[in-house]
Design a protein around this motif. Structure first.
Motif, short mmCIF file in Angstrom:
data_model
loop_
_atom_site.label_atom_id
_atom_site.label_comp_id
_atom_site.label_asym_id
_atom_site.label_seq_id
_atom_site.Cartn_x
_atom_site.Cartn_y
_atom_site.Cartn_z
N GLU A 114 1.35 -1.51 -0.13
CA GLU A 114 0.38 -0.10 -0.09
C GLU A 114 0.94 1.58 0.04
O GLU A 114 2.08 0.96 0.54
CB GLU A 114 -0.59 -0.40 1.61
CG GLU A 114 -2.20 -1.08 1.08
CD GLU A 114 -2.76 -0.55 2.38
OE1 GLU A 114 -4.41 -1.47 2.02
OE2 GLU A 114 -2.38 -0.25 3.35
N THR A 225 -4.62 -6.88 -3.28
CA THR A 225 -3.80 -6.11 -1.48
C THR A 225 -4.46 -7.07 -0.07
O THR A 225 -5.51 -7.12 -0.21
CB THR A 225 -4.55 -4.85 -1.04
OG1 THR A 225 -3.84 -3.74 -2.20
CG2 THR A 225 -3.62 -4.30 -0.07
N ASN A 227 -5.40 -7.47 3.18
CA ASN A 227 -5.76 -6.98 4.15
C ASN A 227 -6.07 -7.33 5.52
O ASN A 227 -6.68 -7.91 6.09
CB ASN A 227 -7.11 -6.61 3.85
CG ASN A 227 -7.03 -5.50 2.32
OD1 ASN A 227 -6.09 -4.51 2.51
ND2 ASN A 227 -8.22 -5.45 1.52
N LYS A 230 -5.45 -5.21 9.13
CA LYS A 230 -7.28 -3.97 8.36
C LYS A 230 -8.36 -5.43 9.68
O LYS A 230 -9.18 -4.67 9.79
CB LYS A 230 -7.65 -4.13 7.44
CG LYS A 230 -6.69 -2.92 6.85
CD LYS A 230 -7.19 -1.87 5.27
CE LYS A 230 -6.78 -0.48 4.82
NZ LYS A 230 -5.07 -1.12 4.59
#
Length: 337
Positions: A114, A225, A227, A230
Motif C-alpha cells: 500500500e 491487496t 488486508n 485490517k
C-alpha cells in the motif's frame, strides 16, 4: 519470569525508540543544514538485539528518500511530533504499521503493498510496529525547497486534498504495477553524484505523478491487496462495538473473511491475547466502570456485557478480579467515604 521478560522487552523497545529518535534528529539536521546540491547518503545497520536489517537514506535540495528493511525482535511504538511543512509519500512494500494521529479518533491501518500521500504542517501521534514481521518501506519527504521548485503548493491542490487532518481509514491505496517497477529501480540503484541526484529526483516526480493521476488504477487493483491487519482490527471493532453478543471464533472469521486458524494465530500475534481473553478483558473493564459509576443492578450489567445469566457473570468477574461484583462495588463505595 513474566516480569523479567516484560522488563527485558521494555528495555529493548526503549533502545529501538531511541534509535528511531536519532534517525528523526538526523533527518531534521539534514533539512536545516544542507543547502547544496550534492546527495547526502548514509546506511545504518540496526543493532542485533533490536533487529536484523538496515535504514538507508538520500537527501538533497529539500528531498529526503528513506528506505527501511528490517525484521524487528520486539513490538515497539514510536511517538513524536512533526512541525515542519512537508509532503510525505510512503510505499510499504512489506509489513504493517498502526498509525495513531492525535487529531483523529480511529487508528489508521497501513500494510503490505500500500501507499499514501499526505501534506503535513503540524502533527503529533505514534506508529506501532510488530515484532517478527518483515518491514520494508520507502518513505519520501518533500520539504519547502523541493515544494517551491516544483510548485507543489499551488498547482495541484495537494495541501487541500491531502491534508493529514482529513485522512480517514481508507487513506492508503494499493500499489499499481508501474509504481512497483519504479520502487524496484530505487532499491537497486547504484549511481553516484550528479547522475544519482537526477535519477532520484526524476523517479520521485514520476511516483508523485502516478499517485495523483492513476486513481483508477489503484481502484482496479485493490482486490490484490493483502488486508490481513485490517481484518484483525475489524474483529477488534466488532467485539468492542457490541459486548452484548459473545461471538464464536468461527462467526468472527466468517464475518471478516478469514479462516479460523489464521484469525486465531494472527489475532494473538497482534493483540497479545486470544480473542476470548481480549473479549473477556474488554467486558470486565466495562463491568467495572458500570459498577463504579452507575446504580444499575448487577443482573442488568450482566446483560449489557453479554451474560444472560448473572451467576455466570459473577463467576467470570471473580475469576478475573478476585472478588464478586457486589463486593467490588461495596469496596469502591467505601473508599470514597
Amino acid at each position: 519470569m513474566d516480569k523479567k521478560r516484560r522488563n527485558k522487552e521494555s528495555v529493548e523497545s526503549t533502545q529501538v525508540i531511541n534509535k528511531n529518535k536519532c534517525v528523526l534528529n538526523t533527518i531534521s539536521k539534514l533539512v536545516n543544514q544542507q543547502k547544496h546540491c550534492s546527495v547526502h547518503t548514509k546506511k545504518i545497520s540496526f543493532l542485533p538485539e533490536i533487529g536484523n536489517g538496515h535504514f538507508e537514506y538520500n537527501y538533497f535540495d529539500g528531498l529526503f528518500i528513506g528506505m527501511f528493511d528490517v525484521m524487528l525482535k520486539n513490538d515497539f511504538k514510536v511517538c513524536g511530533k512533526q512541525n515542519t511543512e512537508v509532503i510525505e509519500l510512503s510505499y510499504l512494500i512489506d509489513g504493517e504499521q498502526i498509525i495513531k494521529i492525535d487529531e483523529i479518533s480511529n487508528n489508521l491501518i497501513y500494510e503490505s503493498q500500500e501507499s499514501y500521500l499526505v501534506y503535513i504542517s503540524k502533527v503529533s501521534g505514534s506508529i506501532l510496529y510488530h515484532k517478527n514481521k518483515h518491514f520494508k518501506e520507502i518513505k519520501i519527504r518533500m520539504y519547502s525547497d523541493f515544494i517551491k521548485k516544483h510548485k507543489l503548493n499551488s498547482e495541484y491542490g495537494i495541501y487541500e486534498k491531502y491534508a493529514i487532518e482529513k485522512v480517514d481509514r481508507n487513506f492508503a491505496k494499493p500499489l499499481c504495477s508501474k509504481t512497483q517497477a519504479i520502487l524496484a529501480e530505487l532499491l537497486t540503484d547504484t549511481r553516484k553524484g550528479l547522475l544519482k541526484r537526477l535519477f532520484l529526483e526524476s523517479k520521485v516526480l514520476e511516483l508523485l505523478y502516478l499517485y495523483l493521476e492513476n486513481k483508477k488504477s489503484y481502484k482496479s487493483e485493490a482486490s490484490t491487496t493483502d488486508n490481513l491487519i485490517k481484518k484483525l482490527y475489524e474483529v477488534q471493532f466488532i467485539i468492542n462495538s457490541d459486548l452484548t453478543t459473545q461471538y464464536s471464533l468461527h462467526e468472527l472469521a466468517r464475518e471478516v473473511g478469514l479462516n479460523d486458524f489464521i484469525l486465531k494465530k494472527e489475532f494473538k500475534r497482534v493483540f497479545h491475547k486470544t480473542i476470548f481473553e481480549y473479549a473477556l478483558n474488554t467486558r470486565m473493564i466495562k463491568a467495572k466502570k458500570l459498577l463504579k459509576h452507575s446504580k444499575k443492578p448487577i443482573y442488568e450489567i450482566s446483560e449489557l456485557i453479554g451474560y444472560k445469566n448473572s451467576t455466570h457473570f459473577t463467576a467470570a468477574f471473580k475469576k478475573v478480579e478476585g472478588t464478586t461484583p457486589k463486593k467490588y462495588r461495596q469496596n469502591d463505595s467505601e473508599s470514597l467515604k
